[in-house]
Design a protein around this motif. Structure first.
Motif, short mmCIF file in Angstrom:
data_model
loop_
_atom_site.label_atom_id
_atom_site.label_comp_id
_atom_site.label_asym_id
_atom_site.label_seq_id
_atom_site.Cartn_x
_atom_site.Cartn_y
_atom_site.Cartn_z
N SER A 15 -25.99 6.70 -2.57
CA SER A 15 -27.11 5.21 -1.37
C SER A 15 -28.10 5.36 -1.14
CB SER A 15 -25.62 4.83 -0.41
OG SER A 15 -24.29 4.20 -1.51
N LYS A 16 -28.76 4.63 -0.83
CA LYS A 16 -29.97 4.51 0.09
C LYS A 16 -29.66 3.87 0.67
CE LYS A 16 -34.01 5.00 -3.42
NZ LYS A 16 -33.75 4.64 -4.63
N ILE A 17 -30.14 4.36 1.97
CA ILE A 17 -29.91 4.19 2.72
C ILE A 17 -31.06 3.23 4.11
CG2 ILE A 17 -29.28 4.58 5.67
CD1 ILE A 17 -26.85 4.83 3.15
N PHE A 19 -31.73 -0.55 6.38
CA PHE A 19 -31.78 -1.29 8.20
C PHE A 19 -31.73 -2.72 7.69
CE2 PHE A 19 -31.73 3.49 9.10
CZ PHE A 19 -29.85 3.67 8.86
N LEU A 26 -26.85 -0.92 9.13
CA LEU A 26 -27.90 -1.24 7.66
C LEU A 26 -26.92 -1.94 7.09
CD1 LEU A 26 -26.88 2.00 6.75
CD2 LEU A 26 -24.53 1.30 6.20
#
Lengths: 245, 324
Positions: A15-17, A19, A26
Motif C-alpha cells: 500500500s501507498k500510505i 492522508f 488515512l
C-alpha cells in the motif's frame, strides 16, 4: 493447550500510505487489508502447537465489522474460533485492555501476538497485556517451543539472541523464524464459514494519548549518478559533502 | 516536571544509544527547567555511571542487586517505575531498543502514563500536554501523537537524536527498590552476542545486499565492505526468505527499520516494502546494474553498474581513503 492469538487488520505491505482531511486520516480508498504479517506467524505457530487434537486456538481482533474478512481468513488458516471486540482499535493501550479483559475470563496457557503491527509499529500490545494480566511477556521472539508448561523462547537482542525459559501462562510477540506462515486451503476456506465468530462489546478505557496528525517523509532530491569507473568520487562525496564516512 | 531516563547497559557498558537518550532527556529537561535522573540496573563501573553526567544526567540511581544482574522486563519495569516515583519524574525516556520495547509499555502501564514509542525528534511541550513525532506505517509515514496523561513515557529511536556532551559529572546513588518475586519467574538460559559485528538497529553505516548478488557464496565482498566501513550488514526480504542470510538482517516493512547515517544498497531493486524500512537513513547510496531499478528514485547517490565490478573497486577506494 488453550491458545489465544491476537490479530490486527492492517494495510497490505504494497500500500501507498497517504492522508486526507488535513493529514488527520488515512486514505483507505484502494487499500487492501490483510492479517498483519507478524500475526500470521503467531497464528501459524499456534495451529502447529495444537495439531493432532492437542488444544484449541482462538483468535481475537479489536475492530469494527469491516475486519471480519480478515478474521475469516484466520479461521480459514486453521483457528478454531474467533472473537471480535466491536470497537475501532484506538491505540495499543485500548486494544491491550480489550484482550486482557477477554483473556482474564478464559484461561489461556499461551497468548501470541505479532511482534508489532505494520501500521503503528508500536510493539506495545504484548507487554501491555502481560502487565495487565501480571504474566511474563516477550516482545520479539525468533523461536518458541512449549514443553511441560514451560515456554522456551529465543528473544532478539541487538547483535544476537537471548534464550529464556518462562513458566506458562506467557504472552509472546512473534517475529520471523517462529513459524512459516500457513496459507488457507480450500477445505479451510469452506469450514471457516461455519466456525464461531463471536462479537463482544468493548470495555471502556481511559484515553492517555491520541494521534493528532500524520506526516509523510520528506521526498529525497534527485539521485546524483556517479560513473561506475569513478568510485573514488563517491568516497570523496561521502566524506566531504555528505560527511557520513 | 522531572525527567527520568533508563540507561540500558550491555555487558556492563553503555552504548551510544544510551548517550542519545540521556542527551534527549537533558534537552527536554532544559526546555521545562528541570533536571535529569538516570536509572542504571546491573553491574556497571562507578566511573561509567558518573560519566552519564557528561550527557546531562545530574543524578544516577544505581541498582546493583544480584537478582537483577540480567534483564527481565517485568522486574526492570518495576525498578524504573519505582525510580520514577522516587525521583518525582513525570516523564520517563527509554531507548526504543529490543529490550526497551519490552519495557516501555510495562512502565507506562504501572504509571498510567501515555506512551509514545519510536520518537524521532524532540517533543513539542504545551503546558501539561506533549506531542511527539513517531514513525508509523513502517517508515512510510510519521504520526504526531499527543500524550494527554499527567505522566508520560517516550521511547526514542536509535540514531534519531545526536549525542550532546555537557562536560558534567553525575552523582551516583545506590537504589534498592523491593521487587516482587512474581517479576522474576523468567530464567535466562543463554545470551549469544557477536562481539565482532556491529549491531544492525543502532549501526551508523549499513551495507545491504539483495538478490542481485546471485547467491550466499558471494557475500564475502559485502562483509569486507562492511568491515572497512565499520558497518553492519543487512539484506532484502527475498534474500532472508531464501535462507542466504539470517532473518535478523532483513531490512524492510516486515523486517527491521533502520536509521543509519549511510545506507548502501547493492543489488536491491527497491520494492516499496524495502524502501519503507530505510526511509529514515540520512544518506542512501544505490549500486545496481539496472538503471530502471526503483531504488534510484529513493537514493541520494547512485552507481549504475555490476556489483561484482563496482564493490571490489569501492572497497579498494575506501581502503585508500582510510589509509590517508
Amino acid at each position: 493447550m488453550n491458545i489465544l492469538v491476537c490479530i490486527s487488520n492492517v494495510p497490505d505491505t504494497t500500500s501507498k500510505i497517504t492522508f486526507g482531511d488535513g493529514n488527520t486520516t488515512l486514505n483507505t480508498a484502494g487499500i487492501q487489508y490483510i492479517v498483519n504479517p507478524y500475526d500470521e506467524i503467531a497464528l501459524s505457530k499456534a495451529i502447529g502447537l495444537v495439531e493432532g487434537g492437542k488444544g484449541k486456538v482462538t483468535v481475537i481482533n479489536v475492530g469494527e465489522a469491516s475486519t471480519e474478512a480478515t478474521i475469516r481468513k484466520a479461521l480459514a488458516t486453521g483457528a478454531d474460533e474467533a472473537v471480535r471486540v466491536d470497537a475501532a482499535p484506538r491505540d495499543a493501550w485500548f486494544v491491550a485492555h480489550q484482550i486482557a479483559s477477554y483473556a482474564k475470563d478464559n484461561a489461556f496457557d499461551l497468548i501470541l501476538t505479532g511482534r508489532e503491527s505494520i501500521d503503528y509499529n508500536g510493539s506495545q500490545v504484548a507487554a501491555f497485556v502481560g502487565e495487565l494480566l501480571g504474566i511474563p511477556s516477550v516482545t520479539t521472539a525468533k523461536k518458541l517451543e512449549i514443553e511441560d508448561n514451560t515456554a522456551t523462547v529465543e528473544r532478539e537482542i541487538e547483535g544476537g539472541k537471548e534464550v529464556l525459559a518462562i513458566p506458562l501462562p506467557v504472552i509472546v510477540g512473534t517475529a520471523e523464524g517462529v513459524a512459516e506462515p500457513r496459507i488457507p486451503n480450500m477445505r479451510g476456506i469452506m469450514s471457516a464459514r461455519s466456525k464461531p465468530l463471536n462479537v463482544i462489546e468493548a470495555i471502556s478505557v481511559p484515553v492517555l494519548s491520541k494521534i493528532v496528525s500524520y506526516e509523510s517523509p520528506e521526498p529525497r532530491g534527485n539521485v546524483s549518478l556517479i560513473d561506475a569507473g569513478e568510485v573514488e568520487k563517491l568516497v570523496d562525496i561521502l566524506h566531504n559533502k555528505a560527511r557520513v564516512i | 516536571m522531572s525527567v527520568l531516563v533508563y540507561a540500558e547497559s550491555t555487558d556492563g557498558k553503555f552504548k551510544k544509544s544510551v548517550f542519545e537518550v540521556v542527551s534527549y532527556a537533558k534537552a527536554i529537561a532544559d526546555a521545562v527547567g528541570t533536571s535529569v535522573t538516570a536509572i542504571s540496573i546491573g553491574n556497571v563501573a562507578a566511573a561509567d555511571l558518573a560519566s552519564l553526567g557528561n550527557y546531562g544526567a545530574s543524578t544516577v540511581l544505581h541498582v546493583a542487586s544480584e537478582q537483577l544482574k540480567q534483564f527481565v522486563n517485568q522486574a526492570y519495569a518495576s525498578v524504573i517505575a519505582a525510580a520514577a516515583q522516587h525521583s518525582g519524574a513525570d516523564l520517563v525516556v527509554i531507548s526504543n531498543s529490543f529490550s526497551g520495547k519490552g519495557l516501555a509499555p510495562r512502565v507506562a502501564a504501572k504509571l498510567e502514563a501515555g506512551l509514545a514509542d519510536g520518537a524521532v525528534e524532540l517533543p513539542q511541550i504545551n503546558g501539561g500536554a506533549m506531542t511527539v513525532k513517531k514513525t508509523a506505517f513502517s517508515g512510510k509515514a510519521f504520526a504526531i501523537t499527543e500524550l494527554t496523561s499527567a505522566k508520560k513515557v517516550v521511547a526514542l529511536n536509535p540514531n534519531a537524536f545526536e549525542v550532546r556532551e555537557t562536560g558534567g559529572s553525575a552523582q551516583v546513588e545506590a537504589f534498592s527498590p523491593d521487587i516482587p518475586a512474581t517479576d522474576l519467574t523468567t530464567v535466562i538460559q543463554d545470551i549469544v552476542r557477536s562481539t565482532d559485528q556491529v549491531s544492525l538497529p543502532d549501526a551508523e553505516i549499513v551495507v545491504s545486499a539483495g538478490r542481485g548478488l546471485k547467491g550466499p557464496e558471494n557475500w564475502g565482498m559485502i562483509e569486507e565492505l562492511a568491515a572497512v566501513l565499520g558497518a553492519a550488514t543487512a539484506c532484502s526480504k527475498p534474500v532472508s526468505d531464501a535462507g542466504w542470510r539470517p532473518h535478523s538482517e532483513h531490512v524492510g516493512q516486515t523486517g527491521i527499520a533502520v536509521s543509519p547515517n549511510l545506507y548502501i544498497a547493492i543489488g536491491i531493486s527497491g520494492a516499496i516494502q524495502h524502501l519503507a524500512g530505510v526511509s529514515a537513513s540520512k544518506t542512501i547510496v544505490v549500486i545496481n546494474k539496472d538503471p530502471e531499478a526503483p531504488f534510484f528514485k529513493a537514493a541520494d547517490y547512485g552507481i549504475v553498474g555490476d556489483a561484482f565490478e563496482v564493490v571490489p573497486k569501492l572497497i579498494a577506494a575506501i581502503k585508500a581513503y582510510k589509509g590517508n
